[in-house]
Design a protein around this motif. Structure first.
Motif, PDB file in Angstrom:
ATOM      1  N   ARG A   1       0.980  -1.346   0.059  1.00  0.00           N
ATOM      2  CA  ARG A   1       0.005   0.047   0.057  1.00  0.00           C
ATOM      3  C   ARG A   1       0.828   1.139   0.014  1.00  0.00           C
ATOM      4  O   ARG A   1       0.610   2.308  -0.689  1.00  0.00           O
ATOM      5  CB  ARG A   1      -0.888   0.058   1.262  1.00  0.00           C
ATOM      6  N   ARG A   2       1.930   1.220   0.834  1.00  0.00           N
ATOM      7  CA  ARG A   2       2.981   2.432   0.872  1.00  0.00           C
ATOM      8  C   ARG A   2       3.421   2.618  -0.506  1.00  0.00           C
ATOM      9  O   ARG A   2       3.672   3.661  -1.071  1.00  0.00           O
ATOM     10  CB  ARG A   2       3.846   2.247   1.974  1.00  0.00           C
ATOM     11  N   ALA A   3       3.905   1.352  -1.042  1.00  0.00           N
ATOM     12  CA  ALA A   3       4.647   1.394  -2.448  1.00  0.00           C
ATOM     13  C   ALA A   3       3.769   2.157  -3.536  1.00  0.00           C
ATOM     14  O   ALA A   3       3.932   2.826  -4.247  1.00  0.00           O
ATOM     15  CB  ALA A   3       5.152   0.300  -3.041  1.00  0.00           C
ATOM     16  N   ARG A   4       2.464   1.760  -3.418  1.00  0.00           N
ATOM     17  CA  ARG A   4       1.456   2.341  -4.487  1.00  0.00           C
ATOM     18  C   ARG A   4       1.325   3.817  -4.122  1.00  0.00           C
ATOM     19  O   ARG A   4       1.372   4.422  -5.284  1.00  0.00           O
ATOM     20  CB  ARG A   4       0.160   1.908  -4.134  1.00  0.00           C
ATOM     21  N   GLY A   5       1.329   4.203  -2.968  1.00  0.00           N
ATOM     22  CA  GLY A   5       1.365   5.883  -2.651  1.00  0.00           C
ATOM     23  C   GLY A   5       2.321   6.375  -2.980  1.00  0.00           C
ATOM     24  O   GLY A   5       2.414   7.537  -3.660  1.00  0.00           O
ATOM     25  N   GLU A   6       3.700   5.773  -3.170  1.00  0.00           N
ATOM     26  CA  GLU A   6       4.838   6.380  -3.704  1.00  0.00           C
ATOM     27  C   GLU A   6       4.882   6.450  -5.279  1.00  0.00           C
ATOM     28  O   GLU A   6       5.622   7.067  -5.747  1.00  0.00           O
ATOM     29  CB  GLU A   6       6.161   5.745  -3.080  1.00  0.00           C
ATOM     30  N   LEU A   7       4.391   5.331  -5.974  1.00  0.00           N
ATOM     31  CA  LEU A   7       4.577   5.109  -7.182  1.00  0.00           C
ATOM     32  C   LEU A   7       3.767   5.880  -7.933  1.00  0.00           C
ATOM     33  O   LEU A   7       3.913   6.561  -8.995  1.00  0.00           O
ATOM     34  CB  LEU A   7       4.601   3.721  -7.515  1.00  0.00           C
ATOM     35  N   ASP A   8       2.263   5.758  -7.820  1.00  0.00           N
ATOM     36  CA  ASP A   8       1.267   6.093  -8.643  1.00  0.00           C
ATOM     37  C   ASP A   8      -0.073   6.640  -7.957  1.00  0.00           C
ATOM     38  O   ASP A   8      -0.868   6.938  -8.795  1.00  0.00           O
ATOM     39  CB  ASP A   8       1.019   5.164  -9.718  1.00  0.00           C
ATOM     40  N   LEU A   9      -0.040   6.841  -6.702  1.00  0.00           N
ATOM     41  CA  LEU A   9      -1.227   7.259  -6.057  1.00  0.00           C
ATOM     42  C   LEU A   9      -2.512   6.331  -6.126  1.00  0.00           C
ATOM     43  O   LEU A   9      -3.543   6.722  -5.596  1.00  0.00           O
ATOM     44  CB  LEU A   9      -1.581   8.758  -6.223  1.00  0.00           C
ATOM     45  N   GLY A  10      -2.395   5.008  -6.623  1.00  0.00           N
ATOM     46  CA  GLY A  10      -3.460   4.196  -6.440  1.00  0.00           C
ATOM     47  C   GLY A  10      -3.921   4.201  -7.727  1.00  0.00           C
ATOM     48  O   GLY A  10      -4.069   4.834  -8.839  1.00  0.00           O
ATOM     49  N   SER A  11      -5.214   3.033  -7.940  1.00  0.00           N
ATOM     50  CA  SER A  11      -5.811   3.013  -9.097  1.00  0.00           C
ATOM     51  C   SER A  11      -7.292   3.752  -9.373  1.00  0.00           C
ATOM     52  O   SER A  11      -7.486   4.575  -8.398  1.00  0.00           O
ATOM     53  CB  SER A  11      -6.536   1.410  -9.278  1.00  0.00           C
ATOM     54  N   PRO A  12      -7.819   4.064 -10.822  1.00  0.00           N
ATOM     55  CA  PRO A  12      -8.888   4.998 -10.896  1.00  0.00           C
ATOM     56  C   PRO A  12      -9.982   4.832  -9.920  1.00  0.00           C
ATOM     57  O   PRO A  12     -10.465   3.630  -9.896  1.00  0.00           O
ATOM     58  CB  PRO A  12      -9.159   4.687 -12.166  1.00  0.00           C
ATOM     59  N   VAL A  13     -10.363   5.894  -9.341  1.00  0.00           N
ATOM     60  CA  VAL A  13     -11.471   5.557  -8.128  1.00  0.00           C
ATOM     61  C   VAL A  13     -12.773   5.248  -8.943  1.00  0.00           C
ATOM     62  O   VAL A  13     -13.453   4.312  -8.184  1.00  0.00           O
ATOM     63  CB  VAL A  13     -11.526   6.958  -7.418  1.00  0.00           C
ATOM     64  N   ILE A  14     -13.145   5.958  -9.831  1.00  0.00           N
ATOM     65  CA  ILE A  14     -14.659   5.487 -10.323  1.00  0.00           C
ATOM     66  C   ILE A  14     -14.650   4.020 -10.850  1.00  0.00           C
ATOM     67  O   ILE A  14     -15.577   3.471 -10.550  1.00  0.00           O
ATOM     68  CB  ILE A  14     -14.679   6.437 -11.634  1.00  0.00           C
ATOM     69  N   ASP A  15     -13.616   3.545 -11.410  1.00  0.00           N
ATOM     70  CA  ASP A  15     -13.620   2.189 -11.990  1.00  0.00           C
ATOM     71  C   ASP A  15     -13.749   1.119 -10.835  1.00  0.00           C
ATOM     72  O   ASP A  15     -14.411   0.208 -10.772  1.00  0.00           O
ATOM     73  CB  ASP A  15     -12.484   1.714 -12.795  1.00  0.00           C
ATOM     74  N   GLN A  16     -13.111   1.435  -9.534  1.00  0.00           N
ATOM     75  CA  GLN A  16     -13.202   0.681  -8.489  1.00  0.00           C
ATOM     76  C   GLN A  16     -14.605   0.804  -7.839  1.00  0.00           C
ATOM     77  O   GLN A  16     -15.356  -0.185  -7.681  1.00  0.00           O
ATOM     78  CB  GLN A  16     -12.307   1.314  -7.473  1.00  0.00           C
ATOM     79  N   HIS A  17     -15.164   2.016  -7.811  1.00  0.00           N
ATOM     80  CA  HIS A  17     -16.581   2.092  -7.478  1.00  0.00           C
ATOM     81  C   HIS A  17     -17.489   1.226  -8.148  1.00  0.00           C
ATOM     82  O   HIS A  17     -18.458   0.573  -7.956  1.00  0.00           O
ATOM     83  CB  HIS A  17     -16.982   3.361  -7.305  1.00  0.00           C
ATOM     84  N   VAL A  18     -17.196   1.251  -9.675  1.00  0.00           N
ATOM     85  CA  VAL A  18     -18.232   0.594 -10.460  1.00  0.00           C
ATOM     86  C   VAL A  18     -17.992  -1.024 -10.237  1.00  0.00           C
ATOM     87  O   VAL A  18     -19.059  -1.730 -10.251  1.00  0.00           O
ATOM     88  CB  VAL A  18     -17.668   0.782 -11.950  1.00  0.00           C
ATOM     89  N   LEU A  19     -16.831  -1.614 -10.228  1.00  0.00           N
ATOM     90  CA  LEU A  19     -16.604  -3.018 -10.353  1.00  0.00           C
ATOM     91  C   LEU A  19     -17.431  -3.302  -8.574  1.00  0.00           C
ATOM     92  O   LEU A  19     -18.043  -4.353  -8.618  1.00  0.00           O
ATOM     93  CB  LEU A  19     -15.120  -3.318  -9.821  1.00  0.00           C
ATOM     94  N   ALA A  20     -17.165  -2.355  -7.418  1.00  0.00           N
ATOM     95  CA  ALA A  20     -17.966  -2.866  -6.267  1.00  0.00           C
ATOM     96  C   ALA A  20     -19.347  -2.929  -6.600  1.00  0.00           C
ATOM     97  O   ALA A  20     -19.927  -3.863  -5.778  1.00  0.00           O
ATOM     98  CB  ALA A  20     -17.442  -1.888  -5.199  1.00  0.00           C
TER      99      ALA A  20
END
Length: 455
Positions: free
Chosen positions: A326-345
Protein backbone atom coordinates in the motif's frame (compact mmCIF):
# COMPACT_ATOMS: atom_id res chain seq x y z
CA UNK A 1 -10.95 3.33 -49.87
CA UNK A 2 -9.20 0.42 -51.57
CA UNK A 3 -10.69 -1.72 -54.31
CA UNK A 4 -10.12 -5.34 -53.41
CA UNK A 5 -9.54 -8.42 -55.54
CA UNK A 6 -10.48 -11.49 -53.53
CA UNK A 7 -10.44 -15.00 -54.99
CA UNK A 8 -13.44 -16.97 -53.68
CA UNK A 9 -14.55 -20.53 -54.34
CA UNK A 10 -18.31 -20.31 -53.94
CA UNK A 11 -18.77 -24.05 -54.29
CA UNK A 12 -16.55 -24.73 -51.27
CA UNK A 13 -18.76 -22.93 -48.73
CA UNK A 14 -17.42 -21.09 -45.69
CA UNK A 15 -17.41 -17.78 -47.54
CA UNK A 16 -16.78 -15.65 -44.46
CA UNK A 17 -13.68 -17.73 -43.73
CA UNK A 18 -12.53 -17.38 -47.35
CA UNK A 19 -12.94 -13.59 -47.26
CA UNK A 20 -11.02 -13.44 -43.97
CA UNK A 21 -8.28 -15.69 -45.34
CA UNK A 22 -7.85 -13.63 -48.51
CA UNK A 23 -7.68 -10.38 -46.58
CA UNK A 24 -5.28 -11.88 -44.03
CA UNK A 25 -2.90 -13.08 -46.73
CA UNK A 26 -3.12 -9.73 -48.53
CA UNK A 27 -2.08 -7.95 -45.34
CA UNK A 28 0.74 -10.40 -44.62
CA UNK A 29 2.10 -10.12 -48.15
CA UNK A 30 1.96 -6.31 -48.11
CA UNK A 31 -0.67 -6.00 -50.87
CA UNK A 32 -2.78 -4.19 -48.26
CA UNK A 33 -0.55 -1.66 -46.53
CA UNK A 34 -0.86 -0.48 -42.94
CA UNK A 35 -3.54 2.16 -42.56
CA UNK A 36 -5.36 1.22 -45.77
CA UNK A 37 -9.08 1.88 -45.39
CA UNK A 38 -11.23 -1.03 -46.49
CA UNK A 39 -14.60 -0.70 -48.18
CA UNK A 40 -17.66 -0.54 -45.96
CA UNK A 41 -19.06 -4.02 -45.35
CA UNK A 42 -22.16 -3.18 -47.39
CA UNK A 43 -20.08 -1.98 -50.36
CA UNK A 44 -17.74 -4.97 -50.33
CA UNK A 45 -20.65 -7.38 -50.02
CA UNK A 46 -22.27 -5.78 -53.09
CA UNK A 47 -19.02 -5.94 -55.07
CA UNK A 48 -18.54 -9.63 -54.21
CA UNK A 49 -22.17 -10.61 -54.59
CA UNK A 50 -22.36 -11.78 -50.97
CA UNK A 51 -24.62 -11.04 -48.05
CA UNK A 52 -23.44 -8.22 -45.80
CA UNK A 53 -23.37 -10.60 -42.83
CA UNK A 54 -20.62 -12.66 -44.50
CA UNK A 55 -18.36 -9.61 -44.83
CA UNK A 56 -19.18 -8.37 -41.33
CA UNK A 57 -18.19 -11.78 -39.93
CA UNK A 58 -14.90 -11.72 -41.84
CA UNK A 59 -14.10 -8.16 -40.68
CA UNK A 60 -14.93 -9.03 -37.06
CA UNK A 61 -12.65 -12.07 -37.20
CA UNK A 62 -9.70 -10.02 -38.46
CA UNK A 63 -10.32 -7.27 -35.91
CA UNK A 64 -10.21 -9.92 -33.18
CA UNK A 65 -6.93 -11.26 -34.58
CA UNK A 66 -5.40 -7.78 -34.72
CA UNK A 67 -5.08 -7.53 -38.52
CA UNK A 68 -7.75 -4.84 -38.79
CA UNK A 69 -8.97 -2.04 -36.55
CA UNK A 70 -12.44 -0.53 -36.63
CA UNK A 71 -13.32 2.87 -35.20
CA UNK A 72 -16.60 4.71 -35.23
CA UNK A 73 -16.45 7.41 -37.88
CA UNK A 74 -13.11 6.19 -39.25
CA UNK A 75 -14.18 2.92 -40.86
CA UNK A 76 -12.19 -0.29 -40.97
CA UNK A 77 -8.46 -0.08 -41.67
CA UNK A 78 -5.45 -2.34 -41.80
CA UNK A 79 -3.92 -2.21 -38.32
CA UNK A 80 -0.51 -0.63 -37.85
CA UNK A 81 2.35 -2.89 -36.86
CA UNK A 82 4.40 -2.03 -33.76
CA UNK A 83 6.84 0.80 -34.52
CA UNK A 84 10.53 -0.07 -34.89
CA UNK A 85 13.39 2.19 -33.77
CA UNK A 86 15.43 3.92 -36.43
CA UNK A 87 19.18 3.72 -36.81
CA UNK A 88 21.71 0.95 -37.22
CA UNK A 89 21.62 -2.30 -35.34
CA UNK A 90 22.69 -1.77 -31.76
CA UNK A 91 21.76 1.94 -31.78
CA UNK A 92 19.11 3.09 -29.34
CA UNK A 93 16.73 0.99 -27.28
CA UNK A 94 15.59 -2.46 -28.35
CA UNK A 95 12.09 -2.57 -29.85
CA UNK A 96 9.43 -3.41 -27.28
CA UNK A 97 7.44 -6.58 -27.91
CA UNK A 98 3.79 -5.83 -28.66
CA UNK A 99 1.65 -6.47 -25.61
CA UNK A 100 -1.67 -6.41 -27.44
CA UNK A 101 -2.95 -9.15 -29.65
CA UNK A 102 -4.99 -12.28 -29.96
CA UNK A 103 -3.34 -14.28 -27.18
CA UNK A 104 -4.39 -17.83 -26.36
CA UNK A 105 -5.27 -16.67 -22.87
CA UNK A 106 -7.45 -13.76 -23.98
CA UNK A 107 -11.13 -13.68 -23.01
CA UNK A 108 -13.91 -12.87 -25.46
CA UNK A 109 -13.86 -9.09 -25.37
CA UNK A 110 -17.08 -8.95 -27.38
CA UNK A 111 -18.79 -10.54 -24.37
CA UNK A 112 -17.85 -7.70 -22.01
CA UNK A 113 -21.06 -6.85 -20.07
CA UNK A 114 -21.43 -3.38 -21.51
CA UNK A 115 -24.98 -2.79 -20.33
CA UNK A 116 -24.28 -3.96 -16.78
CA UNK A 117 -21.09 -1.87 -16.65
CA UNK A 118 -22.93 1.17 -18.02
CA UNK A 119 -25.71 0.76 -15.45
CA UNK A 120 -23.09 0.52 -12.70
CA UNK A 121 -21.36 3.69 -13.99
CA UNK A 122 -24.67 5.56 -13.92
CA UNK A 123 -25.37 4.37 -10.39
CA UNK A 124 -21.90 5.35 -9.19
CA UNK A 125 -21.92 8.79 -10.79
CA UNK A 126 -25.36 9.45 -9.35
CA UNK A 127 -24.57 8.36 -5.81
CA UNK A 128 -20.86 9.14 -5.28
CA UNK A 129 -20.26 12.14 -2.98
CA UNK A 130 -18.10 14.89 -4.39
CA UNK A 131 -15.16 14.07 -2.12
CA UNK A 132 -14.99 10.54 -3.58
CA UNK A 133 -13.62 11.99 -6.84
CA UNK A 134 -10.45 13.11 -5.06
CA UNK A 135 -7.34 10.96 -4.65
CA UNK A 136 -8.39 7.72 -3.05
CA UNK A 137 -6.66 5.37 -0.63
CA UNK A 138 -3.62 4.11 -2.60
CA UNK A 139 -4.47 0.63 -1.33
CA UNK A 140 -7.92 0.79 -2.91
CA UNK A 141 -11.21 2.51 -2.13
CA UNK A 142 -12.95 0.97 0.91
CA UNK A 143 -16.13 0.20 -1.04
CA UNK A 144 -14.32 -2.21 -3.37
CA UNK A 145 -12.25 -3.87 -0.65
CA UNK A 146 -15.40 -4.35 1.44
CA UNK A 147 -17.11 -6.12 -1.48
CA UNK A 148 -14.12 -8.17 -2.60
CA UNK A 149 -13.29 -9.58 0.84
CA UNK A 150 -16.55 -11.54 1.29
CA UNK A 151 -16.57 -12.42 -2.42
CA UNK A 152 -13.11 -14.02 -2.19
CA UNK A 153 -14.08 -15.81 1.01
CA UNK A 154 -17.18 -17.18 -0.71
CA UNK A 155 -15.81 -18.26 -4.10
CA UNK A 156 -12.10 -18.89 -3.38
CA UNK A 157 -12.13 -19.90 0.31
CA UNK A 158 -9.65 -17.07 0.91
CA UNK A 159 -8.79 -15.57 4.27
CA UNK A 160 -9.60 -12.07 3.04
CA UNK A 161 -10.51 -8.93 4.95
CA UNK A 162 -10.74 -5.33 3.72
CA UNK A 163 -7.60 -4.62 5.76
CA UNK A 164 -5.39 -7.25 4.06
CA UNK A 165 -6.59 -6.43 0.53
CA UNK A 166 -4.73 -4.03 -1.77
CA UNK A 167 -6.18 -2.95 -5.12
CA UNK A 168 -3.63 -2.90 -7.96
CA UNK A 169 -3.68 -2.27 -11.69
CA UNK A 170 -3.72 -5.91 -12.66
CA UNK A 171 -1.76 -9.04 -11.85
CA UNK A 172 1.49 -7.75 -13.34
CA UNK A 173 1.70 -4.73 -11.07
CA UNK A 174 0.60 -6.70 -8.03
CA UNK A 175 3.28 -9.37 -8.37
CA UNK A 176 5.94 -6.81 -9.28
CA UNK A 177 5.16 -4.74 -6.19
CA UNK A 178 5.45 -7.76 -3.90
CA UNK A 179 8.84 -8.65 -5.39
CA UNK A 180 9.96 -5.02 -5.06
CA UNK A 181 8.96 -5.01 -1.39
CA UNK A 182 10.83 -8.27 -0.71
CA UNK A 183 13.96 -6.99 -2.50
CA UNK A 184 13.93 -3.68 -0.62
CA UNK A 185 13.62 -5.47 2.72
CA UNK A 186 16.49 -7.81 1.89
CA UNK A 187 18.66 -5.04 0.45
CA UNK A 188 19.44 -7.21 -2.58
CA UNK A 189 17.80 -9.21 -5.35
CA UNK A 190 15.45 -12.00 -4.24
CA UNK A 191 15.71 -15.65 -5.32
CA UNK A 192 12.27 -16.37 -6.80
CA UNK A 193 11.31 -19.86 -7.96
CA UNK A 194 8.97 -20.01 -10.96
CA UNK A 195 7.18 -22.88 -12.66
CA UNK A 196 8.84 -24.54 -15.65
CA UNK A 197 7.17 -24.08 -18.10
CA UNK A 198 5.47 -20.76 -17.40
CA UNK A 199 4.32 -17.61 -19.17
CA UNK A 200 7.34 -15.82 -20.66
CA UNK A 201 5.56 -12.46 -20.50
CA UNK A 202 5.73 -11.99 -16.75
CA UNK A 203 9.38 -13.00 -16.34
CA UNK A 204 10.90 -9.65 -17.46
CA UNK A 205 8.53 -7.80 -15.10
CA UNK A 206 9.64 -9.90 -12.15
CA UNK A 207 13.32 -9.61 -13.04
CA UNK A 208 13.08 -5.84 -13.36
CA UNK A 209 11.34 -5.68 -9.97
CA UNK A 210 14.36 -7.36 -8.33
CA UNK A 211 13.99 -11.13 -8.69
CA UNK A 212 16.55 -13.71 -9.74
CA UNK A 213 14.40 -16.37 -11.39
CA UNK A 214 14.89 -20.07 -10.71
CA UNK A 215 12.90 -22.51 -12.90
CA UNK A 216 11.42 -25.51 -11.06
CA UNK A 217 9.79 -28.29 -13.13
CA UNK A 218 6.08 -29.01 -13.22
CA UNK A 219 4.72 -32.55 -13.52
CA UNK A 220 1.21 -34.04 -13.45
CA UNK A 221 0.72 -32.84 -9.83
CA UNK A 222 2.08 -29.33 -10.28
CA UNK A 223 5.39 -27.85 -9.16
CA UNK A 224 7.79 -30.50 -7.85
CA UNK A 225 8.21 -29.35 -4.26
CA UNK A 226 11.10 -31.73 -3.69
CA UNK A 227 13.20 -29.91 -6.28
CA UNK A 228 12.08 -26.52 -4.98
CA UNK A 229 13.61 -27.34 -1.60
CA UNK A 230 17.05 -27.63 -3.23
CA UNK A 231 16.99 -24.20 -4.88
CA UNK A 232 17.47 -21.93 -1.88
CA UNK A 233 14.54 -19.81 -3.11
CA UNK A 234 13.14 -17.16 -0.78
CA UNK A 235 9.80 -17.00 -2.57
CA UNK A 236 7.90 -18.99 -5.19
CA UNK A 237 5.35 -17.98 -7.82
CA UNK A 238 2.63 -20.55 -8.56
CA UNK A 239 -0.56 -20.92 -10.64
CA UNK A 240 -2.16 -23.70 -8.54
CA UNK A 241 -5.77 -23.47 -9.75
CA UNK A 242 -4.85 -24.08 -13.42
CA UNK A 243 -1.15 -24.10 -14.17
CA UNK A 244 -0.07 -22.11 -17.21
CA UNK A 245 0.50 -23.59 -19.72
CA UNK A 246 0.02 -27.28 -18.84
CA UNK A 247 -3.39 -26.89 -17.18
CA UNK A 248 -2.37 -29.06 -14.21
CA UNK A 249 -4.17 -28.46 -10.90
CA UNK A 250 -1.81 -28.46 -7.91
CA UNK A 251 -2.49 -31.70 -6.03
CA UNK A 252 -3.40 -31.80 -2.32
CA UNK A 253 -0.08 -33.53 -1.58
CA UNK A 254 1.94 -30.82 -3.31
CA UNK A 255 -0.10 -28.10 -1.60
CA UNK A 256 0.81 -29.54 1.79
CA UNK A 257 4.48 -29.90 0.81
CA UNK A 258 4.73 -26.32 -0.47
CA UNK A 259 3.09 -24.84 2.62
CA UNK A 260 5.37 -26.92 4.85
CA UNK A 261 8.40 -25.69 2.88
CA UNK A 262 7.31 -22.05 3.23
CA UNK A 263 6.66 -22.44 6.97
CA UNK A 264 9.99 -24.18 7.53
CA UNK A 265 12.11 -21.71 5.54
CA UNK A 266 10.18 -18.49 6.13
CA UNK A 267 9.64 -18.15 2.38
CA UNK A 268 6.65 -16.46 0.75
CA UNK A 269 4.30 -18.09 -1.77
CA UNK A 270 2.93 -15.80 -4.50
CA UNK A 271 -0.31 -17.39 -5.68
CA UNK A 272 -1.37 -16.22 -9.14
CA UNK A 273 -5.07 -17.15 -9.12
CA UNK A 274 -4.89 -17.78 -12.85
CA UNK A 275 -8.06 -19.15 -14.50
CA UNK A 276 -9.78 -19.83 -11.18
CA UNK A 277 -13.00 -18.25 -12.47
CA UNK A 278 -13.54 -20.71 -15.32
CA UNK A 279 -13.86 -24.39 -14.44
CA UNK A 280 -15.87 -26.94 -16.41
CA UNK A 281 -15.34 -30.58 -15.39
CA UNK A 282 -14.23 -30.42 -11.78
CA UNK A 283 -15.26 -29.05 -8.43
CA UNK A 284 -13.87 -25.66 -7.39
CA UNK A 285 -10.43 -25.76 -5.80
CA UNK A 286 -9.85 -23.41 -2.89
CA UNK A 287 -6.86 -21.11 -2.91
CA UNK A 288 -3.62 -21.76 -1.06
CA UNK A 289 -3.91 -18.44 0.74
CA UNK A 290 -6.90 -19.71 2.71
CA UNK A 291 -4.75 -22.54 4.09
CA UNK A 292 -1.74 -20.42 5.09
CA UNK A 293 -2.63 -16.70 5.05
CA UNK A 294 0.59 -15.79 6.90
CA UNK A 295 2.78 -17.34 4.17
CA UNK A 296 0.79 -16.75 0.96
CA UNK A 297 -0.07 -13.68 -1.13
CA UNK A 298 -3.14 -14.27 -3.33
CA UNK A 299 -3.13 -12.22 -6.56
CA UNK A 300 -6.23 -11.93 -8.74
CA UNK A 301 -7.72 -9.64 -11.35
CA UNK A 302 -10.65 -9.10 -13.73
CA UNK A 303 -8.42 -9.46 -16.81
CA UNK A 304 -9.93 -12.84 -17.76
CA UNK A 305 -13.37 -12.46 -16.19
CA UNK A 306 -14.11 -9.02 -17.70
CA UNK A 307 -11.31 -7.44 -19.75
CA UNK A 308 -7.56 -6.87 -19.36
CA UNK A 309 -7.93 -3.25 -20.43
CA UNK A 310 -9.69 -2.39 -17.16
CA UNK A 311 -6.35 -2.87 -15.33
CA UNK A 312 -8.01 -3.84 -12.05
CA UNK A 313 -6.66 -6.48 -9.71
CA UNK A 314 -6.06 -7.21 -6.05
CA UNK A 315 -3.71 -8.78 -3.53
CA UNK A 316 -4.77 -10.57 -0.36
CA UNK A 317 -1.58 -10.54 1.69
CA UNK A 318 -0.21 -10.94 5.21
CA UNK A 319 -0.60 -7.61 7.04
CA UNK A 320 3.09 -6.64 6.85
CA UNK A 321 3.16 -7.27 3.08
CA UNK A 322 -0.18 -5.54 2.49
CA UNK A 323 0.99 -2.47 4.37
CA UNK A 324 4.26 -2.27 2.46
CA UNK A 325 2.55 -2.68 -0.92
CA UNK A 326 0.00 0.00 0.00
CA UNK A 327 2.82 2.41 0.85
CA UNK A 328 4.62 1.54 -2.39
CA UNK A 329 1.50 2.33 -4.39
CA UNK A 330 1.26 5.70 -2.72
CA UNK A 331 4.86 6.43 -3.64
CA UNK A 332 4.62 5.15 -7.24
CA UNK A 333 1.28 6.22 -8.72
CA UNK A 334 -1.19 7.18 -5.96
CA UNK A 335 -3.48 4.21 -6.58
CA UNK A 336 -5.96 2.90 -9.14
CA UNK A 337 -8.75 4.91 -10.87
CA UNK A 338 -11.40 5.65 -8.26
CA UNK A 339 -14.51 5.55 -10.44
CA UNK A 340 -13.68 2.16 -11.94
CA UNK A 341 -13.16 0.75 -8.46
CA UNK A 342 -16.59 1.95 -7.37
CA UNK A 343 -18.13 0.53 -10.54
CA UNK A 344 -16.63 -2.91 -9.93
CA UNK A 345 -17.75 -2.76 -6.30
CA UNK A 346 -21.32 -2.08 -7.41
CA UNK A 347 -21.19 -4.88 -9.99
CA UNK A 348 -20.07 -7.34 -7.31
CA UNK A 349 -22.62 -6.10 -4.76
CA UNK A 350 -25.53 -6.24 -7.22
CA UNK A 351 -24.76 -9.80 -8.36
CA UNK A 352 -23.98 -8.65 -11.89
CA UNK A 353 -20.43 -9.98 -11.68
CA UNK A 354 -21.62 -13.44 -10.64
CA UNK A 355 -24.23 -13.53 -13.41
CA UNK A 356 -21.65 -12.61 -16.02
CA UNK A 357 -19.27 -15.33 -14.86
CA UNK A 358 -22.00 -17.99 -14.92
CA UNK A 359 -22.95 -17.03 -18.46
CA UNK A 360 -19.35 -17.05 -19.68
CA UNK A 361 -18.61 -20.43 -18.06
CA UNK A 362 -21.43 -21.96 -20.09
CA UNK A 363 -20.27 -20.32 -23.32
CA UNK A 364 -16.57 -21.11 -22.85
CA UNK A 365 -17.40 -24.74 -22.15
CA UNK A 366 -19.20 -24.95 -25.52
CA UNK A 367 -16.17 -23.46 -27.25
CA UNK A 368 -13.73 -25.72 -25.41
CA UNK A 369 -15.76 -28.79 -26.39
CA UNK A 370 -15.81 -27.63 -30.00
CA UNK A 371 -12.02 -27.28 -30.08
CA UNK A 372 -11.35 -30.61 -28.37
CA UNK A 373 -13.77 -32.46 -30.67
CA UNK A 374 -12.44 -30.78 -33.82
CA UNK A 375 -8.83 -31.60 -32.93
CA UNK A 376 -9.74 -35.22 -32.24
CA UNK A 377 -11.43 -35.50 -35.64
CA UNK A 378 -9.10 -33.53 -37.89
CA UNK A 379 -5.71 -33.60 -36.09
CA UNK A 380 -5.81 -36.86 -34.12
CA UNK A 381 -2.03 -36.91 -33.66
CA UNK A 382 -2.46 -34.09 -31.10
CA UNK A 383 -2.93 -35.07 -27.44
CA UNK A 384 -4.74 -32.46 -25.36
CA UNK A 385 -4.32 -31.77 -21.64
CA UNK A 386 -5.50 -29.22 -19.09
CA UNK A 387 -9.06 -28.85 -20.36
CA UNK A 388 -10.97 -28.98 -17.07
CA UNK A 389 -10.66 -25.22 -16.59
CA UNK A 390 -9.35 -22.04 -18.15
CA UNK A 391 -9.39 -20.44 -21.59
CA UNK A 392 -6.76 -22.59 -23.35
CA UNK A 393 -5.68 -26.17 -23.79
CA UNK A 394 -2.22 -27.74 -23.80
CA UNK A 395 -1.61 -29.68 -27.03
CA UNK A 396 1.26 -32.17 -27.33
CA UNK A 397 2.43 -33.02 -30.85
CA UNK A 398 4.72 -35.57 -32.50
CA UNK A 399 8.34 -34.43 -32.92
CA UNK A 400 8.87 -32.09 -35.84
CA UNK A 401 5.26 -30.97 -36.15
CA UNK A 402 5.16 -28.02 -33.75
CA UNK A 403 6.10 -25.24 -36.17
CA UNK A 404 3.98 -26.53 -39.09
CA UNK A 405 0.86 -26.98 -36.96
CA UNK A 406 1.35 -23.63 -35.21
CA UNK A 407 1.68 -21.73 -38.49
CA UNK A 408 -1.30 -23.51 -40.04
CA UNK A 409 -3.43 -22.86 -36.97
CA UNK A 410 -2.51 -19.15 -36.88
CA UNK A 411 -3.23 -18.74 -40.56
CA UNK A 412 -6.62 -20.36 -40.03
CA UNK A 413 -7.44 -17.86 -37.29
CA UNK A 414 -6.64 -19.79 -34.11
CA UNK A 415 -4.58 -18.24 -31.35
CA UNK A 416 -1.51 -20.38 -30.76
CA UNK A 417 1.80 -20.12 -28.90
CA UNK A 418 4.65 -22.64 -28.60
CA UNK A 419 5.60 -24.00 -25.20
CA UNK A 420 9.21 -23.86 -24.07
CA UNK A 421 10.79 -25.64 -21.12
CA UNK A 422 13.85 -24.22 -19.37
CA UNK A 423 15.02 -27.51 -17.81
CA UNK A 424 16.96 -30.29 -19.46
CA UNK A 425 14.19 -32.88 -19.19
CA UNK A 426 12.98 -34.19 -22.52
CA UNK A 427 9.38 -33.14 -23.17
CA UNK A 428 7.12 -33.64 -26.20
CA UNK A 429 6.75 -30.45 -28.28
CA UNK A 430 3.57 -28.64 -27.34
CA UNK A 431 1.37 -25.68 -28.19
CA UNK A 432 -1.03 -23.55 -26.18
CA UNK A 433 -4.27 -23.10 -28.13
CA UNK A 434 -6.89 -20.58 -27.00
CA UNK A 435 -10.61 -20.98 -27.57
CA UNK A 436 -12.28 -18.07 -25.74
CA UNK A 437 -12.50 -15.49 -28.53
CA UNK A 438 -13.98 -17.62 -31.28
CA UNK A 439 -17.54 -18.98 -31.37
CA UNK A 440 -17.87 -22.73 -31.76
CA UNK A 441 -18.68 -22.71 -35.49
CA UNK A 442 -15.58 -20.64 -36.27
CA UNK A 443 -13.41 -22.95 -34.18
CA UNK A 444 -14.62 -25.94 -36.19
CA UNK A 445 -13.85 -24.22 -39.51
CA UNK A 446 -10.43 -23.05 -38.31
CA UNK A 447 -9.34 -26.53 -37.20
CA UNK A 448 -10.55 -28.01 -40.50
CA UNK A 449 -8.55 -25.42 -42.44
CA UNK A 450 -5.44 -25.94 -40.29
CA UNK A 451 -5.64 -29.70 -40.86
CA UNK A 452 -5.86 -29.17 -44.62
CA UNK A 453 -2.78 -26.95 -44.55
CA UNK A 454 -0.57 -29.37 -42.64
CA UNK A 455 -1.80 -32.33 -44.73
Amino acid sequence: MADLHLALDRSAGGLAGQVARELRESIRSGRLAQGTRLPASRDLARDLGLSRGVVVEAYEQLVAEGFLEARVGAGTRVAAAPSQPSGAAGDGPEPAAPYYGHRPTSPDLAAFPRQAWLAAIRHVLTTMPNDAFDYGDPGGVPALREQLAPYLRRVRAADATPENLVIVTGMAQGLSLVVRVLAERAGRRVALAVEDPTSPRQLPLLARAGADLIPVPVDEEGMVAEELARTGAEAVLLTPAHQYPTGVVLSPRRRAELIAWASRTGALILEDDYDADFRFDREPVGCLQGLAPDRVVLAGSVSKSLAPGLRLGWLAAPPHIAGSVRRARGELDLGSPVIDQHVLAHLVASGGYDRHLRRMRREYRVRRDALVDALAEHLPEITVHGISAGLHLYAELPDGRQEAVAEAARTAGLSVEPVTWEGARRRPPALVIGFARLPAHRILRAVEEAAERVG
